[in-house]
Design a protein around this motif. Sequence first.
Motif, PDB file in Angstrom:
ATOM      1  N   VAL A  98       0.851  -1.200   0.000  1.00 42.73           N
ATOM      2  CA  VAL A  98       0.000   0.000   0.000  1.00 42.73           C
ATOM      3  C   VAL A  98       0.881   1.243   0.000  1.00 42.73           C
ATOM      4  CG1 VAL A  98      -0.161   0.189   2.514  1.00 42.73           C
ATOM      5  CG2 VAL A  98      -2.055   1.013   1.118  1.00 42.73           C
ATOM      6  N   ASP A  99       0.367   2.304  -0.645  1.00 45.03           N
ATOM      7  CA  ASP A  99       1.025   3.609  -0.585  1.00 45.03           C
ATOM      8  C   ASP A  99       0.182   4.496   0.330  1.00 45.03           C
ATOM      9  OD1 ASP A  99       2.232   6.044  -0.878  1.00 45.03           O
ATOM     10  OD2 ASP A  99       2.166   6.076  -3.064  1.00 45.03           O
ATOM     11  N   PRO A 115      -3.751   0.941  -2.803  1.00 42.78           N
ATOM     12  CA  PRO A 115      -3.215  -0.425  -2.766  1.00 42.78           C
ATOM     13  C   PRO A 115      -2.173  -0.646  -3.866  1.00 42.78           C
ATOM     14  CG  PRO A 115      -5.617  -0.428  -2.771  1.00 42.78           C
ATOM     15  CD  PRO A 115      -5.184   0.970  -3.054  1.00 42.78           C
ATOM     16  N   GLU A 116      -1.084  -1.302  -3.516  1.00 39.68           N
ATOM     17  CA  GLU A 116      -0.025  -1.643  -4.476  1.00 39.68           C
ATOM     18  C   GLU A 116       0.524  -3.008  -4.095  1.00 39.68           C
ATOM     19  OE1 GLU A 116       3.019   1.132  -5.460  1.00 39.68           O
ATOM     20  OE2 GLU A 116       1.704   2.866  -5.265  1.00 39.68           O
ATOM     21  N   ARG A 131      10.657   2.471  -4.188  1.00 46.97           N
ATOM     22  CA  ARG A 131       9.815   1.284  -4.309  1.00 46.97           C
ATOM     23  C   ARG A 131      10.656   0.072  -4.667  1.00 46.97           C
ATOM     24  NH1 ARG A 131       6.176   5.203  -5.582  1.00 46.97           N
ATOM     25  NH2 ARG A 131       3.994   4.762  -5.162  1.00 46.97           N
ATOM     26  N   LEU A 132      10.269  -1.046  -4.061  1.00 48.85           N
ATOM     27  CA  LEU A 132      10.844  -2.345  -4.423  1.00 48.85           C
ATOM     28  C   LEU A 132       9.686  -3.222  -4.885  1.00 48.85           C
ATOM     29  CD1 LEU A 132      13.121  -2.488  -1.438  1.00 48.85           C
ATOM     30  CD2 LEU A 132      13.897  -3.445  -3.543  1.00 48.85           C
ATOM     31  N   PHE A 133       9.825  -3.841  -6.037  1.00 47.32           N
ATOM     32  CA  PHE A 133       8.769  -4.691  -6.570  1.00 47.32           C
ATOM     33  C   PHE A 133       9.107  -6.149  -6.298  1.00 47.32           C
ATOM     34  CE2 PHE A 133       8.660  -0.767  -9.028  1.00 47.32           C
ATOM     35  CZ  PHE A 133       7.342  -0.398  -8.839  1.00 47.32           C
ATOM     36  N   LEU A 134       8.127  -6.881  -5.763  1.00 44.68           N
ATOM     37  CA  LEU A 134       8.305  -8.298  -5.472  1.00 44.68           C
ATOM     38  C   LEU A 134       7.923  -9.096  -6.699  1.00 44.68           C
ATOM     39  CD1 LEU A 134       6.577  -8.293  -1.969  1.00 44.68           C
ATOM     40  CD2 LEU A 134       8.987  -8.006  -2.463  1.00 44.68           C
ATOM     41  N   VAL A 139       1.387 -10.919  -4.247  1.00 46.70           N
ATOM     42  CA  VAL A 139       1.556 -10.986  -2.796  1.00 46.70           C
ATOM     43  C   VAL A 139       0.566 -10.004  -2.198  1.00 46.70           C
ATOM     44  CG1 VAL A 139       3.135 -10.668  -0.863  1.00 46.70           C
ATOM     45  CG2 VAL A 139       4.005 -11.554  -3.031  1.00 46.70           C
ATOM     46  N   HIS A 140      -0.410 -10.525  -1.451  1.00 44.38           N
ATOM     47  CA  HIS A 140      -1.425  -9.690  -0.804  1.00 44.38           C
ATOM     48  C   HIS A 140      -1.050  -9.527   0.665  1.00 44.38           C
ATOM     49  CE1 HIS A 140      -3.968 -10.153  -4.343  1.00 44.38           C
ATOM     50  NE2 HIS A 140      -3.685 -11.445  -4.297  1.00 44.38           N
TER      51      HIS A 140
END
Length: 199
Positions: A98-99, A115-116, A131-134, A139-140
């Motif tokens: 989330v942001d 939500p992100e 930001r780091l992206f998984l 992934v919730h």
Amino acid sequence: MRNLASDTTAADTIPLKLVVYLGLLAAVLILVAHAWQTASPIMEDAQIKAQAEAASLSIISIQEGYARDSAESHSPEGTICTLEFSFPASVRYISFGVDPDPECNGQLSDSEWAPENNTIIYQYKNGVKKRLFLEGKPVHFVKGERNSEGIWIPAKSQENIQTPLSPEKKGVIIEYPVSGEFLFELVTQDGIRYTMSHF
């Protein structure tokens, strides 16, 4: 032969040499201090990024693990990971999924959180966000809360169970000071796998 006690030709140059040497030493110290001020934020940013990347790897590593059914009180514990942070005072928060500050105004409660999924965000107090992206499957994240039996379950909507979770419940945020150990557990709720906070 000259008398050493009466030879004062070198004594006249000692104060001048002392002033020159002290001036050079002061210049070196000023340059070192300036270099430290320039390098310190870069080293601090690298340390923060390394901790955030380690957290992202830990979260990704548990995604294929066992997810506890949150509706069953006697279900075995889901796969857990522990994230360790020791962020400096310059970091305002780190968030998962989330942001909480989409306007970048430093206020986390003046607007709806965005939500992100698959994202870890950390923001400095000067407003800069990273930001780091998984990678991989979605992934919730969900905020955890203890039920009446003391068991951690995903947070529910205040109105009723059928109402969708608000973004504040879906995402997880750790505000300043971001320091200590933080647990996440893999759980399921209504057929969805969540990475749930234990804090």
